[in-house]
Design a protein around this motif. Structure first.
Motif, PDB file in Angstrom:
ATOM      1  N   ARG A  28       0.849  -1.183   0.000  1.00  0.00           N
ATOM      2  CA  ARG A  28       0.000   0.000   0.000  1.00  0.00           C
ATOM      3  C   ARG A  28       0.884   1.232   0.000  1.00  0.00           C
ATOM      4  NH1 ARG A  28      -5.231  -1.080   1.748  1.00  0.00           N
ATOM      5  NH2 ARG A  28      -5.478   1.106   2.268  1.00  0.00           N
ATOM      6  N   ARG A  29       0.861   1.990  -1.081  1.00  0.00           N
ATOM      7  CA  ARG A  29       1.549   3.274  -1.175  1.00  0.00           C
ATOM      8  C   ARG A  29       2.983   3.191  -0.671  1.00  0.00           C
ATOM      9  NH1 ARG A  29      -3.583   5.168   0.072  1.00  0.00           N
ATOM     10  NH2 ARG A  29      -3.154   5.421   2.253  1.00  0.00           N
ATOM     11  N   GLU A 131      -7.974   7.172   5.346  1.00  0.00           N
ATOM     12  CA  GLU A 131      -6.825   6.597   6.038  1.00  0.00           C
ATOM     13  C   GLU A 131      -5.874   7.700   6.491  1.00  0.00           C
ATOM     14  OE1 GLU A 131      -6.404   2.408   3.499  1.00  0.00           O
ATOM     15  OE2 GLU A 131      -4.782   3.860   3.502  1.00  0.00           O
ATOM     16  N   ARG A 133      -1.666   8.058   7.236  1.00  0.00           N
ATOM     17  CA  ARG A 133      -0.396   7.366   7.019  1.00  0.00           C
ATOM     18  C   ARG A 133       0.737   8.195   7.610  1.00  0.00           C
ATOM     19  NH1 ARG A 133       2.728   8.117   2.229  1.00  0.00           N
ATOM     20  NH2 ARG A 133       4.383   6.592   1.993  1.00  0.00           N
ATOM     21  N   GLU A 145       6.396   2.580   8.523  1.00  0.00           N
ATOM     22  CA  GLU A 145       5.161   3.117   7.979  1.00  0.00           C
ATOM     23  C   GLU A 145       3.985   2.579   8.781  1.00  0.00           C
ATOM     24  OE1 GLU A 145       3.422   3.507   3.547  1.00  0.00           O
ATOM     25  OE2 GLU A 145       3.368   1.466   4.355  1.00  0.00           O
ATOM     26  N   VAL A 147      -0.197   2.784   8.936  1.00  0.00           N
ATOM     27  CA  VAL A 147      -1.416   3.165   8.228  1.00  0.00           C
ATOM     28  C   VAL A 147      -2.605   2.830   9.117  1.00  0.00           C
ATOM     29  CG1 VAL A 147      -2.799   2.901   6.134  1.00  0.00           C
ATOM     30  CG2 VAL A 147      -0.308   2.681   6.012  1.00  0.00           C
ATOM     31  N   ASP A 234       4.707  12.906  -0.385  1.00  0.00           N
ATOM     32  CA  ASP A 234       4.555  11.547   0.127  1.00  0.00           C
ATOM     33  C   ASP A 234       5.891  10.952   0.555  1.00  0.00           C
ATOM     34  OD1 ASP A 234       1.843  11.397   0.038  1.00  0.00           O
ATOM     35  OD2 ASP A 234       1.730  10.315  -1.860  1.00  0.00           O
TER      36      ASP A 234
END
Length: 322
Positions: A28-29, A131, A133, A145, A147, A234
């Motif tokens: 995810r990302r 969400e 993050r 990370e 989330v 990001d």
């Protein structure tokens, strides 16, 4: 800020960021540069199409009841305050330069972002997946990370998530993933530290959004600049100097129209600037005193009956925090 968002002590969240992960990493990302030649719109639409596959199976169960919370419906776009005066970007550059002269805040690797993305399915109502993050880097070049499923617009209410590829409601603050990545070094954007002058930052962002095979020396278009800004934020939390350089680039593109003041989805006041493209309007929200990017919103400007989307529905929204 986590305490402000969730009404809880931030200490449990700090422990989650530093504790070893007990679950497999989810794709995810990840902190990766964009694929060559792709635009942010193309990536987003592809992601929504993938979400639609699982939504078609489980959406009836999620949205079937008459008492379904409105929080899962497609959100409405941010509203410009009535009679607020649009502020030209050229005026904001002077404020950003003044803020940068103080030297703080400083550039920091990692990000903290609250996002809302729209999931669509044939013949089904669209749903919003909110969400938060947080990415933190450590002295040994590892990074963690976290989330979390949460929507600060509706504190304490259940949150819709697609964790496990089956849309369902979870409690506010539910941990979707917590992953620690091994040491990583790179001298290529966007992993490399961004420069703090407009000319150098333009070259940096060009490398972010254009493939190496593209030898074009043309200035970044407004769409490319906005795409690159998302990738940059990001990966990095900008300092005052980097934010000022970015505001200068926004002003130079000439494709962002000032529309007035808005209150973003975290309750912050900002100046809004709009770029219109085919089928989509993108709104950039900047902090009024420093020019720092607060958020970016993509809104449909055309109906798509096949997916139950109407003009004015929000495709995606990101709010960056420091």
């Amino acid at each position: 800020m986590l305490a402000a968002l969730f009404g809880r002590s931030p200490r449990p969240w700090a422990r989650l960021l530093t504790a070893p992960s007990r679950r497999p990493a989810r794709a995810r990302r990840r902190l990766l540069p964009p694929s060559p030649g792709r635009t942010r719109r193309a990536r987003l639409v592809w992601g929504l199409a993938a979400t639609a596959v699982v939504l078609a199976v489980a959406l009836d169960a999620v949205l079937g009841g008459a008492g379904t919370p409105r929080a899962v419906a497609a959100p409405r776009p941010l509203t410009v305050r009535t009679q607020s005066a649009p502020v030209p970007l050229t005026d904001l550059t002077a404020l950003a330069d003044a803020a940068a002269s103080g030297g703080s805040p400083r550039l920091r690797r990692g990000t903290h972002v609250q996002s809302w993305s729209l999931g669509m399915s044939d013949g089904k109502p669209p749903v919003t997946l909110p969400e938060e993050r947080v990415v933190r880097w450590h002295a040994d070049a590892t990074h963690t990370e976290l989330v979390v499923a949460t929507d600060p617009r509706h504190p304490g209410r259940p949150v819709l998530t697609d964790e496990g590829d089956a849309p369902h409601e979870v409690a506010d603050g539910h941990v979707i993933s917590r992953t620690t990545y091994p040491p990583m070094w790179s001298d290529a954007p966007p992993e490399a530290p961004p420069p703090h002058t407009a000319a150098a930052l333009s070259a940096y962002l060009t490398e972010v959004v254009r493939p190496r095979t593209d030898r074009s020396t043309a200035p970044l278009s407004t769409a490319e600049l906005l795409d690159a800004t998302v990738e940059l934020l990001d990966h990095w939390t900008l300092g005052a100097r980097e934010s000022a350089a970015l505001v200068h680039l926004f002003a130079r593109t000439g494709g962002l129209r000032p529309v007035g003041e808005v209150t973003d989805r975290l309750g912050r006041s900002g100046h809004a600037y709009v770029h219109d493209a085919r089928g989509v309007r993108r709104m950039l929200v900047l902090e009024p005193r420093t020019g720092a990017v607060l958020g970016m919103e993509d809104t449909f400007t055309e109906d798509d009956p096949g997916y139950g989307v109407k003009a004015g529905d929000v495709m995606g929204y990101s709010a960056w925090l420091r």
